[in-house]
Design a protein around this motif. Structure first.
Motif, short mmCIF file in Angstrom:
data_model
loop_
_atom_site.label_atom_id
_atom_site.label_comp_id
_atom_site.label_asym_id
_atom_site.label_seq_id
_atom_site.Cartn_x
_atom_site.Cartn_y
_atom_site.Cartn_z
N CYS A 163 26.61 2.41 60.89
CA CYS A 163 25.45 3.28 60.74
C CYS A 163 24.18 2.50 61.09
N LEU A 164 23.31 3.12 61.87
CA LEU A 164 22.02 2.51 62.18
C LEU A 164 20.93 2.96 61.22
N ASP A 165 21.20 4.02 60.48
CA ASP A 165 20.26 4.51 59.47
C ASP A 165 20.74 4.04 58.10
N LEU A 166 19.90 3.30 57.40
CA LEU A 166 20.31 2.74 56.11
C LEU A 166 20.54 3.82 55.07
N LYS A 167 19.86 4.96 55.19
CA LYS A 167 20.11 6.06 54.25
C LYS A 167 21.54 6.58 54.42
N GLY A 182 27.24 14.74 49.28
CA GLY A 182 27.63 15.15 50.62
C GLY A 182 26.58 16.01 51.28
N LEU A 183 25.94 16.89 50.50
CA LEU A 183 24.86 17.71 51.04
C LEU A 183 23.66 16.85 51.45
N SER A 216 20.58 14.65 56.32
CA SER A 216 19.82 13.43 56.57
C SER A 216 19.32 13.31 58.00
N GLY A 217 19.78 14.15 58.93
CA GLY A 217 19.35 14.07 60.31
C GLY A 217 19.40 15.43 60.99
N SER A 218 18.81 15.51 62.18
CA SER A 218 18.72 16.79 62.88
C SER A 218 20.07 17.27 63.39
N VAL A 244 28.38 16.24 63.52
CA VAL A 244 29.36 15.26 63.05
C VAL A 244 30.05 15.76 61.79
N ALA A 245 29.29 16.43 60.91
CA ALA A 245 29.88 16.94 59.67
C ALA A 245 30.92 18.02 59.96
N ILE A 246 30.58 18.95 60.84
CA ILE A 246 31.53 20.02 61.18
C ILE A 246 32.77 19.45 61.86
N SER A 247 32.57 18.49 62.76
CA SER A 247 33.73 17.89 63.42
C SER A 247 34.59 17.13 62.43
#
Length: 344
Positions: free
Chosen positions: A64-68, A169-170, A175-177, A182-185
């Motif tokens: 992950c490149l985003d620390l969140k 999970g929500l 957390s991103g546009s 990715v979540a659906i896949s």
């Protein structure tokens, strides 16, 4: 905080421990010390399609490149470690591998569909990291972890032992546009793999020799020691009362759960043996109950338990004694016994 996954740490979960330590450490390293190297780990499907940068399908889908995202996904992996104990490291790794491969294919399909129907180019804006398998783990979490109500708010709405996991999970989902792709896949790949569509669990699996190799080389590094048993020391009156009240609450919750199952089964004769239905949980051996031997003598004869269910609970990291006691208390209901052990 998360009561549905127990308190045994990372015992018997070396793969989960590795997924927590290695990707998180690399994410921090890239963010703090090597920011100029982050471009090599960008998940860019447009570059994969136009420039044949196939390596981005690997590097861009691990770190992950985003620390969140790193923080949220690490918390979810820690809570989903229960599946490694239940299935074993090899089967757990096979699920992660299968969902990771399938989600890459679904990502391509969703990106092309978004561009075709809405004219939006999302191929170069997908979040990086080991996110799709994390979302895929919500499928077995929803299907196999029992749901127990903790509190009720606003009439029909209630808080359960799984609520905080879904909230986390929500949080990751928003957390991103374009993380919803990715979540659906991930969810789609988890459903396909969990339902064994097209025998994917046999095709996308870790070979035995690979599992043995990593068990011999990496498991000693990432394995955790067995948690120490509870110290036999006296507790203050306040803590003792709180523990007794908690056990009484669990007693009522599990009694209602078992009673609902008995009502659905409707046994012949129409009478319910309440003493056999659910023996009090306070018969558990506890240092604060000095008359434990006398209560054990007065208790009803122990029920016969299935060795297969005992073995399944022991694979999840519980001792044989706790597994036997929980199965007897829950009248051989594996789900109820599992949830009770996870909350203690």
């Amino acid at each position: 905080m998360f009561t549905s996954t127990g308190s045994s740490g990372l015992y018997k979960a070396p793969l989960s421990k590795g997924l927590l330590l290695v990707p998180s450490a690399l994410s921090l390293l890239l963010a703090l010390l090597l920011p100029h190297c982050q471009r090599f780990f960008v998940y860019d499907l447009q570059a994969v399609k136009d420039d044949f940068q196939i390596w981005r399908l690997i590097g861009g889908r691990i770190i992950c490149l985003d620390l969140k995202d790193t923080f949220c996904s690490s918390l979810l992996i820690y809570n989903f470690r229960i599946f490694e104990r239940r299935y074993g490291s090899r089967k757990f790794a096979s699920f992660l591998l299968g969902s990771w491969v399938l989600s890459a294919l679904v990502d391509f399909v969703l990106v092309e569909a978004v561009w075709y129907f809405f004219g939006i180019t999302a191929a170069g804006n997908l979040p990086s990291g080991f996110l799709a398998p994390v979302f895929a783990l919500f499928v077995p979490f929803y299907c196999s972890i029992p749901r127990i109500q903790v509190a009720q708010i606003l009439g029909p709405l209630s808080i359960t032992n799984k609520t905080l996991i879904y909230i986390l999970g929500l949080q990751l989902f928003t957390s991103g546009s374009y993380i919803w792709i990715v979540a659906i896949s991930g969810l789609a790949s988890g459903i396909c793999y969990n339902s064994q569509v097209f025998r994917l669990h046999q095709v996308l699996c870790i070979p035995k020799w690979v599992a043995k190799f990593f068990s011999w080389t990496l498991e000693p590094i990432f394995s955790s020691a067995e948690p120490a048993t509870e110290a036999r020391i006296g507790m203050g009156a306040t803590v003792d009362i709180q523990r007794q009240q908690r056990m009484e609450l669990l007693d009522r919750q599990l009694m209602l759960s078992q009673f609902a199952q008995v009502r659905q089964q409707r046994p012949q004769g129409g009478m319910i043996n309440w003493n056999r239905l659910f023996p009090p949980l306070r018969q558990r051996r506890n240092i604060n109950y000095q008359d434990g031997r006398r209560s054990e003598q007065q208790a009803s004869p122990p029920l016969e338990v299935s060795e297969e269910q005992v073995a399944r609970l022991m694979e999840m990291g519980f001792s044989r004694g706790d597994a036997l006691e929980a199965l007897r208390a829950s009248n051989n209901d594996l789900n109820v016994a599992t949830n009770f052990l996870l909350q203690h």
